[in-house]
Scaffold this motif. Structure first.
Motif, PDB file in Angstrom:
ATOM      1  N   VAL A 214      -5.554   0.427   1.211  1.00  0.00           N
ATOM      2  CA  VAL A 214      -5.961  -0.521   0.179  1.00  0.00           C
ATOM      3  C   VAL A 214      -4.892  -0.542  -0.904  1.00  0.00           C
ATOM      4  O   VAL A 214      -4.249   0.466  -1.195  1.00  0.00           O
ATOM      5  CB  VAL A 214      -7.350  -0.142  -0.408  1.00  0.00           C
ATOM      6  CG1 VAL A 214      -7.322   1.239  -1.030  1.00  0.00           C
ATOM      7  CG2 VAL A 214      -7.813  -1.180  -1.411  1.00  0.00           C
ATOM      8  N   VAL A 215      -4.682  -1.726  -1.463  1.00  0.00           N
ATOM      9  CA  VAL A 215      -3.720  -1.877  -2.556  1.00  0.00           C
ATOM     10  C   VAL A 215      -4.502  -1.837  -3.857  1.00  0.00           C
ATOM     11  O   VAL A 215      -5.287  -2.744  -4.149  1.00  0.00           O
ATOM     12  CB  VAL A 215      -2.954  -3.211  -2.421  1.00  0.00           C
ATOM     13  CG1 VAL A 215      -1.933  -3.349  -3.563  1.00  0.00           C
ATOM     14  CG2 VAL A 215      -2.251  -3.296  -1.077  1.00  0.00           C
ATOM     15  N   ASP A 216      -4.307  -0.755  -4.595  1.00  0.00           N
ATOM     16  CA  ASP A 216      -5.126  -0.595  -5.793  1.00  0.00           C
ATOM     17  C   ASP A 216      -4.361   0.153  -6.881  1.00  0.00           C
ATOM     18  O   ASP A 216      -3.132   0.246  -6.849  1.00  0.00           O
ATOM     19  CB  ASP A 216      -6.443   0.108  -5.450  1.00  0.00           C
ATOM     20  CG  ASP A 216      -6.238   1.527  -4.920  1.00  0.00           C
ATOM     21  OD1 ASP A 216      -5.099   2.038  -4.977  1.00  0.00           O
ATOM     22  OD2 ASP A 216      -7.226   2.121  -4.459  1.00  0.00           O
TER      23      ASP A 216
ATOM     24  N   ASP B 231      -1.691   2.763  -6.100  1.00  0.00           N
ATOM     25  CA  ASP B 231      -0.372   2.238  -5.723  1.00  0.00           C
ATOM     26  C   ASP B 231       0.396   1.806  -6.970  1.00  0.00           C
ATOM     27  O   ASP B 231       1.601   2.012  -7.071  1.00  0.00           O
ATOM     28  CB  ASP B 231      -0.544   1.067  -4.756  1.00  0.00           C
ATOM     29  CG  ASP B 231      -1.326   1.473  -3.538  1.00  0.00           C
ATOM     30  OD1 ASP B 231      -0.865   2.354  -2.804  1.00  0.00           O
ATOM     31  OD2 ASP B 231      -2.432   0.935  -3.336  1.00  0.00           O
TER      32      ASP B 231
ATOM     33  N   ASP C 271       0.856  -1.182   0.000  1.00  0.00           N
ATOM     34  CA  ASP C 271       0.000   0.000   0.000  1.00  0.00           C
ATOM     35  C   ASP C 271       0.897   1.237   0.000  1.00  0.00           C
ATOM     36  O   ASP C 271       1.117   1.874   1.029  1.00  0.00           O
ATOM     37  CB  ASP C 271      -0.920  -0.025   1.217  1.00  0.00           C
ATOM     38  CG  ASP C 271      -1.800   1.216   1.304  1.00  0.00           C
ATOM     39  OD1 ASP C 271      -1.937   1.927   0.281  1.00  0.00           O
ATOM     40  OD2 ASP C 271      -2.339   1.461   2.395  1.00  0.00           O
TER      41      ASP C 271
ATOM     42  N   THR D 249       0.556   4.182  -1.203  1.00  0.00           N
ATOM     43  CA  THR D 249      -0.066   5.465  -0.894  1.00  0.00           C
ATOM     44  C   THR D 249      -0.518   5.573   0.553  1.00  0.00           C
ATOM     45  O   THR D 249      -0.871   6.660   1.018  1.00  0.00           O
ATOM     46  CB  THR D 249      -1.296   5.711  -1.789  1.00  0.00           C
ATOM     47  OG1 THR D 249      -2.274   4.693  -1.516  1.00  0.00           O
ATOM     48  CG2 THR D 249      -0.924   5.655  -3.266  1.00  0.00           C
ATOM     49  N   GLY D 250      -0.526   4.457   1.267  1.00  0.00           N
ATOM     50  CA  GLY D 250      -0.865   4.494   2.678  1.00  0.00           C
ATOM     51  C   GLY D 250      -2.324   4.781   2.976  1.00  0.00           C
ATOM     52  O   GLY D 250      -2.647   5.306   4.035  1.00  0.00           O
ATOM     53  N   ASP D 251      -3.211   4.411   2.053  1.00  0.00           N
ATOM     54  CA  ASP D 251      -4.629   4.670   2.303  1.00  0.00           C
ATOM     55  C   ASP D 251      -5.375   3.407   2.727  1.00  0.00           C
ATOM     56  O   ASP D 251      -6.590   3.408   2.840  1.00  0.00           O
ATOM     57  CB  ASP D 251      -5.289   5.285   1.068  1.00  0.00           C
ATOM     58  CG  ASP D 251      -5.285   4.335  -0.126  1.00  0.00           C
ATOM     59  OD1 ASP D 251      -4.594   3.302  -0.056  1.00  0.00           O
ATOM     60  OD2 ASP D 251      -5.971   4.629  -1.110  1.00  0.00           O
TER      61      ASP D 251
HETATM   62 CA   LIG Z   1      -2.999   2.433  -1.545  1.00  0.00          CA
END
Ligand SMILES: [Ca+2]
Ligand SMILES: [Ca+2]
Length: 273
Positions: A190-192, A195, A184, A186-188
């Motif tokens: 969720v891996v999407d 990222d 993750d 972007t650190g939000d």
């Molecule tokens: Ca992310």
């Protein structure tokens, strides 16, 4: 057995490279007034890690707040909780006002630094505080911080280059939700695709090494979302959702209250859930 509630820290809090910094704000309302002093002590212990080079900046506009939650909403064994909500970027560290605990702050600050929870270890990043554990940073905690500082978030396997193996790791974790997942970027939580875009921007094209690097990817989502319990120790569990998530860890039994509600505030008023 005391439990921590942990969730995720955001890499958006982090300035990569040598100037590794966490911006935060404090609110000592609703609990013991020495919150600032206790938070400062936790910061000092992380900042003292040789090679860690971290700074903590108090900023009234910071997206991370450390404050007390509603004590009536915490279970008796819950010491703290960190919640981040998406799409909002605010990260809230909520402390149990009836049981201020320095170990909980040490753990939560580790989350703010972007370190992954470390169940089943003596690390302060273990979400469950066993007897005698969690009071001091361990060599593993110090190594995790040094790695966090030394390697770019896009270098998922922390081998010094952003390449095929990082892409493979991201692909394998695509769609995962959890606390400080290495993939993750972007650190939000969720891996999407966001990222993937960050990885693409940092990607160094080249033929993959014939010998894959040592698997250095940490933060097995299964470990963070499992509910395994061993004798008198560890369990972890994560509640995830579209709007927010909180990693929950503790003594094994589910808590009646959703962690999102532990601050006792009205969800709608909080602008999301
Ligand atoms: Ca992310
Ligand atoms: Ca890499």
């Amino acid at each position: 057995m005391r439990r921590l509630w942990g969730a995720l820290a955001a890499s958006t809090l982090i300035v990569g490279g040598a100037a590794f910094a966490v911006d935060y704000r404090l609110n000592a309302e609703g609990g013991p007034g020495d919150l600032g002093e206790r938070v400062a002590r936790a910061f000092e212990r992380w900042a003292a890690v040789e090679g860690g080079e971290v700074r903590f900046n108090e900023d009234p506009a910071a997206p991370a707040v450390i404050r007390y939650g509603d004590g009536t909403r915490f279970g008796p064994d819950t010491l703290s909780l960190t919640v981040q909500r998406t799409p909002e970027t605010e990260t809230r560290v909520l402390l149990n006002p009836t049981a201020p605990d320095e170990r909980a702050l040490l753990h939560e600050v580790g989350l703010l630094l972007g370190l992954a929870p470390a169940p089943l270890t003596q690390s302060v990043m273990n979400p469950l505080l066993g007897p005698g554990a969690g009071a001091e940073l361990t060599p593993a905690d110090e190594a995790a911080l040094r790695a966090r500082v030394a390697f770019a978030p896009e270098d998922i396997n922390q081998d010094g280059v952003v390449d095929f193996y990082d892409l493979a790791a991201l692909a394998a974790a695509y769609g995962s939700r959890g606390v400080n997942l290495p993939e993750d970027i972007t650190g939000d939580g969720v891996v999407d695709g966001a990222d993937l875009e960050r990885l693409r921007a940092a990607y160094v094209f080249g033929a993959p090494a014939e010998v894959p690097p040592e698997a250095a990817v940490e933060g097995d989502p299964e470990a963070m979302t499992g509910g395994a319990m061993t004798g008198g120790a560890m369990t972890g569990g994560a509640l995830t959702g579209e709007e927010g998530r909180a990693d929950v860890a503790g003594g094994g039994e589910a808590d009646a209250d959703a962690p999102d509600d532990l601050d006792g505030a009205d969800d709608a008023a909080e602008g999301g859930l």
